[in-house]
Design a protein around this motif. Structure first.
Motif, PDB file in Angstrom:
ATOM      1  N   GLU A 100       0.811  -1.215   0.000  1.00 46.65           N
ATOM      2  CA  GLU A 100       0.000   0.000   0.000  1.00 46.65           C
ATOM      3  C   GLU A 100       0.852   1.277   0.000  1.00 46.65           C
ATOM      4  O   GLU A 100       0.316   2.386  -0.039  1.00 46.65           O
ATOM      5  N   ALA A 101       2.163   1.107   0.036  1.00 54.45           N
ATOM      6  CA  ALA A 101       3.067   2.260   0.040  1.00 54.45           C
ATOM      7  C   ALA A 101       3.347   2.724  -1.392  1.00 54.45           C
ATOM      8  O   ALA A 101       3.250   1.949  -2.345  1.00 54.45           O
ATOM      9  N   GLU A 102       3.711   3.995  -1.533  1.00 55.30           N
ATOM     10  CA  GLU A 102       4.120   4.513  -2.833  1.00 55.30           C
ATOM     11  C   GLU A 102       5.482   3.975  -3.237  1.00 55.30           C
ATOM     12  O   GLU A 102       5.761   3.776  -4.416  1.00 55.30           O
ATOM     13  N   LEU A 103       6.302   3.744  -2.239  1.00 56.70           N
ATOM     14  CA  LEU A 103       7.678   3.307  -2.447  1.00 56.70           C
ATOM     15  C   LEU A 103       8.149   2.613  -1.185  1.00 56.70           C
ATOM     16  O   LEU A 103       7.774   3.006  -0.080  1.00 56.70           O
ATOM     17  N   CYS A 104       8.966   1.591  -1.334  1.00 52.43           N
ATOM     18  CA  CYS A 104       9.528   0.888  -0.190  1.00 52.43           C
ATOM     19  C   CYS A 104      11.049   0.978  -0.229  1.00 52.43           C
ATOM     20  O   CYS A 104      11.668   0.665  -1.253  1.00 52.43           O
ATOM     21  N   ILE A 105      11.631   1.438   0.872  1.00 57.63           N
ATOM     22  CA  ILE A 105      13.076   1.373   1.060  1.00 57.63           C
ATOM     23  C   ILE A 105      13.340   0.165   1.942  1.00 57.63           C
ATOM     24  O   ILE A 105      12.939   0.136   3.105  1.00 57.63           O
ATOM     25  N   LEU A 106      13.977  -0.844   1.388  1.00 59.25           N
ATOM     26  CA  LEU A 106      14.169  -2.109   2.075  1.00 59.25           C
ATOM     27  C   LEU A 106      15.630  -2.286   2.466  1.00 59.25           C
ATOM     28  O   LEU A 106      16.507  -2.398   1.605  1.00 59.25           O
ATOM     29  N   GLN A 107      15.897  -2.286   3.769  1.00 60.70           N
ATOM     30  CA  GLN A 107      17.244  -2.584   4.247  1.00 60.70           C
ATOM     31  C   GLN A 107      17.519  -4.063   4.007  1.00 60.70           C
ATOM     32  O   GLN A 107      16.793  -4.934   4.489  1.00 60.70           O
ATOM     33  N   ALA A 108      18.555  -4.363   3.253  1.00 60.36           N
ATOM     34  CA  ALA A 108      18.897  -5.756   2.968  1.00 60.36           C
ATOM     35  C   ALA A 108      19.113  -6.499   4.282  1.00 60.36           C
ATOM     36  O   ALA A 108      19.931  -6.092   5.108  1.00 60.36           O
ATOM     37  N   PRO A 109      18.381  -7.588   4.508  1.00 62.21           N
ATOM     38  CA  PRO A 109      18.468  -8.287   5.793  1.00 62.21           C
ATOM     39  C   PRO A 109      19.743  -9.111   5.923  1.00 62.21           C
ATOM     40  O   PRO A 109      20.396  -9.447   4.924  1.00 62.21           O
ATOM     41  N   SER A 110      20.064  -9.466   7.135  1.00 61.49           N
ATOM     42  CA  SER A 110      21.209 -10.327   7.407  1.00 61.49           C
ATOM     43  C   SER A 110      21.046 -11.674   6.712  1.00 61.49           C
ATOM     44  O   SER A 110      19.922 -12.170   6.519  1.00 61.49           O
ATOM     45  N   VAL A 111      22.161 -12.273   6.368  1.00 61.27           N
ATOM     46  CA  VAL A 111      22.140 -13.599   5.757  1.00 61.27           C
ATOM     47  C   VAL A 111      21.752 -14.663   6.789  1.00 61.27           C
ATOM     48  O   VAL A 111      21.189 -15.705   6.441  1.00 61.27           O
ATOM     49  N   LEU A 112      22.002 -14.410   8.055  1.00 59.34           N
ATOM     50  CA  LEU A 112      21.860 -15.449   9.081  1.00 59.34           C
ATOM     51  C   LEU A 112      20.428 -15.689   9.536  1.00 59.34           C
ATOM     52  O   LEU A 112      20.082 -16.810   9.922  1.00 59.34           O
ATOM     53  N   GLY A 113      19.571 -14.647   9.528  1.00 55.00           N
ATOM     54  CA  GLY A 113      18.245 -14.746  10.131  1.00 55.00           C
ATOM     55  C   GLY A 113      17.218 -15.420   9.254  1.00 55.00           C
ATOM     56  O   GLY A 113      16.206 -14.811   8.896  1.00 55.00           O
ATOM     57  N   GLN A 114      17.441 -16.684   8.940  1.00 56.14           N
ATOM     58  CA  GLN A 114      16.528 -17.404   8.053  1.00 56.14           C
ATOM     59  C   GLN A 114      16.511 -18.890   8.379  1.00 56.14           C
ATOM     60  O   GLN A 114      17.529 -19.495   8.717  1.00 56.14           O
ATOM     61  N   THR A 115      15.341 -19.480   8.273  1.00 56.33           N
ATOM     62  CA  THR A 115      15.232 -20.934   8.359  1.00 56.33           C
ATOM     63  C   THR A 115      15.774 -21.532   7.069  1.00 56.33           C
ATOM     64  O   THR A 115      15.506 -21.030   5.975  1.00 56.33           O
ATOM     65  N   ASN A 116      16.519 -22.614   7.205  1.00 58.41           N
ATOM     66  CA  ASN A 116      17.171 -23.226   6.038  1.00 58.41           C
ATOM     67  C   ASN A 116      17.353 -24.717   6.296  1.00 58.41           C
ATOM     68  O   ASN A 116      16.792 -25.258   7.252  1.00 58.41           O
ATOM     69  N   HIS A 117      18.124 -25.389   5.455  1.00 61.44           N
ATOM     70  CA  HIS A 117      18.305 -26.828   5.602  1.00 61.44           C
ATOM     71  C   HIS A 117      19.030 -27.214   6.882  1.00 61.44           C
ATOM     72  O   HIS A 117      18.990 -28.381   7.294  1.00 61.44           O
ATOM     73  N   PHE A 118      19.697 -26.251   7.517  1.00 63.35           N
ATOM     74  CA  PHE A 118      20.544 -26.590   8.658  1.00 63.35           C
ATOM     75  C   PHE A 118      20.013 -26.128  10.013  1.00 63.35           C
ATOM     76  O   PHE A 118      20.409 -26.666  11.040  1.00 63.35           O
ATOM     77  N   TYR A 119      19.160 -25.118  10.053  1.00 59.38           N
ATOM     78  CA  TYR A 119      18.571 -24.709  11.327  1.00 59.38           C
ATOM     79  C   TYR A 119      17.288 -23.915  11.091  1.00 59.38           C
ATOM     80  O   TYR A 119      17.063 -23.381  10.013  1.00 59.38           O
ATOM     81  N   ARG A 120      16.452 -23.855  12.141  1.00 56.41           N
ATOM     82  CA  ARG A 120      15.202 -23.107  12.083  1.00 56.41           C
ATOM     83  C   ARG A 120      15.294 -21.916  13.035  1.00 56.41           C
ATOM     84  O   ARG A 120      15.833 -22.037  14.131  1.00 56.41           O
ATOM     85  N   VAL A 121      14.745 -20.779  12.605  1.00 51.00           N
ATOM     86  CA  VAL A 121      14.751 -19.590  13.459  1.00 51.00           C
ATOM     87  C   VAL A 121      13.325 -19.235  13.863  1.00 51.00           C
ATOM     88  O   VAL A 121      12.353 -19.669  13.242  1.00 51.00           O
ATOM     89  N   HIS A 122      13.221 -18.421  14.909  1.00 46.52           N
ATOM     90  CA  HIS A 122      11.932 -17.918  15.381  1.00 46.52           C
ATOM     91  C   HIS A 122      11.294 -17.078  14.276  1.00 46.52           C
ATOM     92  O   HIS A 122      11.981 -16.361  13.554  1.00 46.52           O
ATOM     93  N   SER A 123       9.975 -17.147  14.149  1.00 53.24           N
ATOM     94  CA  SER A 123       9.293 -16.474  13.043  1.00 53.24           C
ATOM     95  C   SER A 123       9.381 -14.955  13.104  1.00 53.24           C
ATOM     96  O   SER A 123       9.307 -14.280  12.066  1.00 53.24           O
TER      97      SER A 123
END
Length: 273
Positions: free
Chosen positions: A91-114
């Motif tokens: 709903e925004a006219e434009l989004c400035i998105l700070q690129a997130p850390s590589v670590l904060g993600q669920t993947n094949h090796f570990y799960r993180v809090h939502s």
């Protein structure tokens, strides 16, 4: 202290929520009835321990409403999984998105809090099989996990790192592909040591130039800014924190860094108008 508080001794409206999202954002709550830009990201976008984050400075410089949708401990999974945040961005006219850390993600090796993407819920069987000699019982944070894996001093760590990098690109491209709102990607490089590629003598799994090239092609604009945390600059005395919070404040960027980020965003934002 609840994790969503700023810890700066500010008023009760220091954080707020918007309907549909479970996240706590920088307050006070703003009206959604008039056009706005959205600044989305983690602790730096939130502006922890500073009075005026770069979103507020940008609003003043551009004379455009700028909604601060920074959320503490927000990572890749939060960005991609919170439906309320997705709606706020669309709903925004434009989004400035700070690129997130590589670590904060669920993947094949570990799960993180939502929502607290800095917190490890559990290692997967793939990680346990890769590191059978490691005891993961007391591991609760992704940085601790990465340090523990690197302590083994062998090539297995690169298998985990490559999974994180690959997954990061796929998730960011998928998110940007779903959004109709123009997204300006902000690569905010927060430096904690003179050698920004290392922390405590260990390599950091960070965003590479190759990763950025793969996601820049699906974004509307791009800006890159580097800033040292207040513990490695002279800004700590200009920050707002309680007596016991100095160690946390030392790892956040200060007011001058936020001003530099805002200045770096002005031209790219105007180019998208």
């Amino acid at each position: 202290m609840s994790y969503h508080q700023t810890g700066s001794g500010g008023p009760e409206d220091a954080v707020c929520q918007y309907a549909g999202s479970r996240l706590w954002f920088r307050g006070p709550e703003r009206s959604l009835d008039t056009p706005y830009m959205a600044c989305v990201g983690a602790d730096e976008t939130f502006g922890r321990f500073v009075d005026r984050p770069f979103a507020a400075i940008l609003e003043e410089k551009l004379d455009r409403r700028c909604l601060n949708l920074g959320s503490l401990f927000c990572g890749l999974d939060t960005l991609c999984g919170d439906t309320g945040l997705f709606k706020l961005i669309t709903e925004a006219e434009l989004c400035i998105l700070q690129a997130p850390s590589v670590l904060g993600q669920t993947n094949h090796f570990y799960r993180v809090h939502s929502r607290r993407n800095d917190r490890v819920l559990a290692p997967t069987q793939d990680l346990i099989a890769l590191y059978p000699e490691v005891d993961f019982a007391d591991v609760h944070y992704v940085c601790h996990l990465m340090s523990l894996l690197q302590d083994q001093h062998d090539a297995r760590f690169e298998i985990v790192a490559e999974e994180l990098r690959r997954n990061w690109v796929l998730k960011i491209r998928d998110l940007l592909g779903k959004l109709k709102t123009p997204v300006l990607l902000l690569n905010l490089q927060v430096l904690r040591h003179q050698d920004s590629a290392r922390q405590g003598g260990k390599m950091v799994v960070s965003i590479t130039d190759q990763m950025l090239e793969q996601v820049r092609s699906v974004s509307a604009g791009y800006a890159q800014v580097s800033a040292f945390v207040s513990g490695h600059s002279d800004e700590l005395e200009d920050m707002l924190f309680g007596t016991l919070q100095q160690p946390m404040a030392e790892h956040m960027i200060g007011p001058a860094a936020h001003k530099s980020v805002a200045e770096a965003l002005i031209a790219p934002v105007r180019n998208l108008n």
